[in-house]
Design an enzyme around this catalytic site. Sequence first.
Site, PDB file in Angstrom:
ATOM      1  N   HIS A   1       1.705 -30.842  42.172  1.00  0.00           N
ATOM      2  CA  HIS A   1       1.099 -31.750  41.204  1.00  0.00           C
ATOM      3  C   HIS A   1       2.000 -32.971  41.076  1.00  0.00           C
ATOM      4  O   HIS A   1       3.222 -32.848  41.106  1.00  0.00           O
ATOM      5  CB  HIS A   1       0.939 -31.062  39.833  1.00  0.00           C
ATOM      6  CG  HIS A   1       0.061 -31.800  38.886  1.00  0.00           C
ATOM      7  ND1 HIS A   1       0.524 -32.833  38.102  1.00  0.00           N
ATOM      8  CD2 HIS A   1      -1.258 -31.680  38.619  1.00  0.00           C
ATOM      9  CE1 HIS A   1      -0.478 -33.304  37.379  1.00  0.00           C
ATOM     10  NE2 HIS A   1      -1.568 -32.625  37.666  1.00  0.00           N
TER      11      HIS A   1
ATOM     12  N   GLU B   1      -6.412 -26.552  40.050  1.00  0.00           N
ATOM     13  CA  GLU B   1      -7.538 -26.335  40.955  1.00  0.00           C
ATOM     14  C   GLU B   1      -7.548 -24.923  41.563  1.00  0.00           C
ATOM     15  O   GLU B   1      -8.608 -24.379  41.856  1.00  0.00           O
ATOM     16  CB  GLU B   1      -7.537 -27.371  42.082  1.00  0.00           C
ATOM     17  CG  GLU B   1      -7.983 -28.764  41.664  1.00  0.00           C
ATOM     18  CD  GLU B   1      -6.841 -29.604  41.135  1.00  0.00           C
ATOM     19  OE1 GLU B   1      -5.680 -29.105  41.166  1.00  0.00           O
ATOM     20  OE2 GLU B   1      -7.085 -30.739  40.702  1.00  0.00           O
TER      21      GLU B   1
END
Length: 399
Positions: free
Chosen positions: A285, A338
Amino acid sequence: MSVNRSAATPVVPVKPVESAAAINVPRGLAGVVVTDTEIGDVRGIEGFYHYRQYSAVDLAKTRGFEDVWHLLVHGELPDAARRTAFTAETAALRRLPDEVRAALPAIAAASGRSGPLAGLRTALSLLGAAKGFRPVYDIDADERRRDAVVAAAAVPTLLTALHRLGRGLDPVEPREDLPYAANYLYMLTGSEPDPERARAIEQYLISTIDHGFNASTFTARVIASTGADVAACLVGAVGALSGPLHGGAPSRALDTLDAIGTPERIDAWIRDRVLAGDRIMGFGHPVYRTEDPRSRMLRELAESFGGPRVEFAVQVERQVEAILAELKPGRELHTNVEFYAGVVMELCGLPREMFTPTFAAARAVGWSANILEQAADSKIIRPVARYVGPGAPVAVPAA
């Protein structure tokens, strides 16, 4: 000629604009503070994010979607009376204007290969026109808030209708007696969902309402800074979200699980991709340097359902993190939202082509809150670029 100025209006010297070439700006504006916000923040080093003064994860675990929507748009969690009123208000706005409903089959047909998210851009523009949205620059705060709530309430109806039409099915009309998430699943499938799955999707939706100045939120605010109407701002945000590096990863994370297939293939499959420099979807991320708190919550949700798919996902996560730690020492690479979002949505019966649109159904509320906040500031967002092309000026050659 001299000009008389009173002592009450002192002359303020104009600071010269620094040359863009002299300003060192990181690629992608990473870490650059562009404005102040009261909506929320992401503290990547701590692995924590919040909506206003509340932990976003705690809100997802303890509150309903409408409560958090009220928090972002009105600035406070509702009491029982306000919750009832706001829930009724937003539920009544789920139905689409006749002219929008009539156009949806053509929009679905035209965006058949691209899917509902592409169709949403066109449908939102039409909704704004049908509802008479005006530029946020020209209207007061109450009208802006009304437009923002109208648009966000319609997004799930638009997405599910476009999905069903694209599959040759009739749209399912929204129900005002169902909460936001349960109604979304009902419109998608045509069947009222069981409470456990409806609550799981609600928690996912709450956890993804807002997440700092990501690409789509920043896009929405840039457009809002021009004074454009709410629909225009949302269309721009949807366009940014459609990029695979932003909103397209939940289904791709499941694709990774499918490609690996069995536990004994994990090590070789992952090592080959990492050594080739490929990105492992669902991991890493740009902000978090610890485990993504959304991923942790969604893993817990997935494990509450159980089953071979969940067990395999957990096994892949552990082995991937171990391999990444070995091959990329010093880098904190963990699962992001996700990875388990895809697992949870699959467990709840959502088709993969609706993973990113479902994300948009939540993020529309966060975008709306950011649009309202930006609209209160009349300063247009207008950065500069560092020119790196051929030296100028050069004489224009003769034709």
